[in-house]
Write an enzyme that holds these catalytic residues in place. Sequence first.
Site, PDB file in Angstrom:
ATOM      1  N   HIS A 122     -22.294   9.653   8.243  1.00 42.61           N
ATOM      2  CA  HIS A 122     -22.218   8.189   7.134  1.00 42.61           C
ATOM      3  C   HIS A 122     -22.248   8.950   5.804  1.00 42.61           C
ATOM      4  O   HIS A 122     -22.596   8.132   4.921  1.00 42.61           O
ATOM      5  CB  HIS A 122     -23.568   7.357   7.415  1.00 42.61           C
ATOM      6  CG  HIS A 122     -23.374   6.692   8.871  1.00 42.61           C
ATOM      7  ND1 HIS A 122     -24.409   5.894   9.373  1.00 42.61           N
ATOM      8  CD2 HIS A 122     -22.394   6.645   9.663  1.00 42.61           C
ATOM      9  CE1 HIS A 122     -23.927   5.567  10.646  1.00 42.61           C
ATOM     10  NE2 HIS A 122     -22.746   5.908  10.804  1.00 42.61           N
ATOM     11  N   SER A 209     -32.195   3.649  15.916  1.00 42.42           N
ATOM     12  CA  SER A 209     -32.209   2.620  16.943  1.00 42.42           C
ATOM     13  C   SER A 209     -30.724   2.577  17.752  1.00 42.42           C
ATOM     14  O   SER A 209     -30.777   1.924  18.805  1.00 42.42           O
ATOM     15  CB  SER A 209     -32.162   1.390  16.117  1.00 42.42           C
ATOM     16  OG  SER A 209     -31.065   1.233  15.398  1.00 42.42           O
TER      17      SER A 209
HETATM   18  N1  APR Z   1     -40.060   9.089  13.946  1.00 40.03           N
HETATM   19  C1  APR Z   1     -39.090   8.811  14.766  1.00 40.03           C
HETATM   20  N2  APR Z   1     -38.320   7.988  14.831  1.00 40.03           N
HETATM   21  C2  APR Z   1     -38.867   7.010  13.897  1.00 40.03           C
HETATM   22  C3  APR Z   1     -39.960   6.956  13.102  1.00 40.03           C
HETATM   23  C4  APR Z   1     -40.706   8.277  12.875  1.00 40.03           C
HETATM   24  N3  APR Z   1     -41.232   8.579  12.144  1.00 40.03           N
HETATM   25  N4  APR Z   1     -39.867   5.889  12.397  1.00 40.03           N
HETATM   26  C5  APR Z   1     -38.997   4.980  12.703  1.00 40.03           C
HETATM   27  N5  APR Z   1     -38.431   5.495  13.795  1.00 40.03           N
HETATM   28  C6  APR Z   1     -37.158   5.079  14.550  1.00 40.03           C
HETATM   29  C7  APR Z   1     -37.375   3.486  14.984  1.00 40.03           C
HETATM   30  O1  APR Z   1     -38.157   3.070  15.928  1.00 40.03           O
HETATM   31  C8  APR Z   1     -35.843   3.245  15.082  1.00 40.03           C
HETATM   32  O2  APR Z   1     -35.724   3.383  16.545  1.00 40.03           O
HETATM   33  O3  APR Z   1     -36.198   5.317  13.957  1.00 40.03           O
HETATM   34  C9  APR Z   1     -35.247   4.203  14.259  1.00 40.03           C
HETATM   35  C10 APR Z   1     -34.445   3.560  13.092  1.00 40.03           C
HETATM   36  O4  APR Z   1     -33.707   2.728  13.228  1.00 40.03           O
HETATM   37  P1  APR Z   1     -32.772   2.095  12.175  1.00 40.03           P
HETATM   38  O5  APR Z   1     -33.415   1.548  11.036  1.00 40.03           O
HETATM   39  O6  APR Z   1     -31.639   1.257  13.013  1.00 40.03           O
HETATM   40  O7  APR Z   1     -31.769   3.414  11.594  1.00 40.03           O
HETATM   41  P2  APR Z   1     -30.436   4.090  12.199  1.00 40.03           P
HETATM   42  O8  APR Z   1     -30.439   4.069  13.583  1.00 40.03           O
HETATM   43  O9  APR Z   1     -30.547   5.564  11.622  1.00 40.03           O
HETATM   44  O10 APR Z   1     -29.457   3.194  11.789  1.00 40.03           O
HETATM   45  C11 APR Z   1     -28.001   3.687  11.946  1.00 40.03           C
HETATM   46  O11 APR Z   1     -27.318   1.822  10.605  1.00 40.03           O
HETATM   47  O12 APR Z   1     -27.614   0.431   8.658  1.00 40.03           O
HETATM   48  C12 APR Z   1     -26.820   1.420   8.944  1.00 40.03           C
HETATM   49  O13 APR Z   1     -25.759   3.104   7.953  1.00 40.03           O
HETATM   50  C13 APR Z   1     -27.055   2.770   8.265  1.00 40.03           C
HETATM   51  O14 APR Z   1     -27.158   4.974   9.386  1.00 40.03           O
HETATM   52  C14 APR Z   1     -27.569   3.660   9.414  1.00 40.03           C
HETATM   53  C15 APR Z   1     -27.228   3.337  10.745  1.00 40.03           C
END
Ligand code: APR
Length: 265
Positions: A122, A209
């Site tokens: 990204h 996620s």
């Molecule tokens: N350690 C491990 N996992 C964690 C922690 C932690 N301390 N805190 C939160 N999480 C997990 C949450 O449970 C969730 O499953 O991290 C995940 C974050 O999910 P999202 O907020 O959806 O982030 P991500 O999966 O990276 O999103 C992917 O979506 O909006 C777009 O471009 C953006 O790169 C991003 C993409």
Amino acid sequence: MDIYEKAAGILLKAKKAVAFTGAGVSAESGIPTFRDPGGIWEKFEPEEIGTVPALLRTAKNNPDLIRRFLLDTVKVFEKSKANPAHLGVAKLEALGIVASVITQNIDGLHIDAGSQTVFEVHGSLFRARCLSCGQRFPLDRAALFKRAHEALDDEAGFRIENMTRILPSCTCGGLTRPDVVMFGESVQQLEEAFQATTACDVMLILGTSGVVYPAAACPEQAYRAGAKLIEINPRESCFGPIVDVFIKTSAATAMPLLMQLVESR
Ligand code: APR
């Protein structure tokens, strides 16, 4: 055998592991995730800032929202540094266990932690891309944050034009933008990421996620290629049915425990 020992055993037998990470791996560096309670998509709507046209439309209709979003982002990123999860992934690469990192994050923290082969699918906040010639170049963080504060700190004086001053112009004279992938834009290094995914025999999934494609296809691809999957996440993600070991805790808690076992063998 407890799940940490099982995960360590899988990693120690790996010939070519890949780490696949999302916002959760940087949560303990102080960078909010997107979809957790209090996350970015709770404070700002993707429709307001998720694409370049939306960002420009919002900048025109509601400049203060853009100023707040950009200032929030600067304040979080300028304080962030690699946490034990990033350091553990880098150590797994140094031990020859992890061959590459595929990250959805734009914070550069895997590279800061010492990971050498990192596919930032990204993009990166610390790289600019020229709107005229397409050239990409790294941004000096201190200079970037200094210019950003100059453009954003003064609530009364903020105007859209200020945004163009946050990034340096290109050597061709063109305006530049952050080299990050907004919704609807093509993902970067996807081919390399998919090659790494289909060639790996173990995938370590950290803090995602798994809802945003095409990046979220990586774990499924690794699974179909016969890899063993280890996931670290305090909550269930959509990879539940395909992971071999699910460590239900935060990345910065789990990785040091996992590394202790890996390095003690
Ligand atoms: N350690 C491990 N996992 C964690 C922690 C932690 N301390 N805190 C939160 N999480 C997990 C949450 O449970 C969730 O499953 O991290 C995940 C974050 O999910 P999202 O907020 O959806 O982030 P991500 O999966 O990276 O999103 C992917 O979506 O909006 C777009 O471009 C953006 O790169 C991003 C993409």
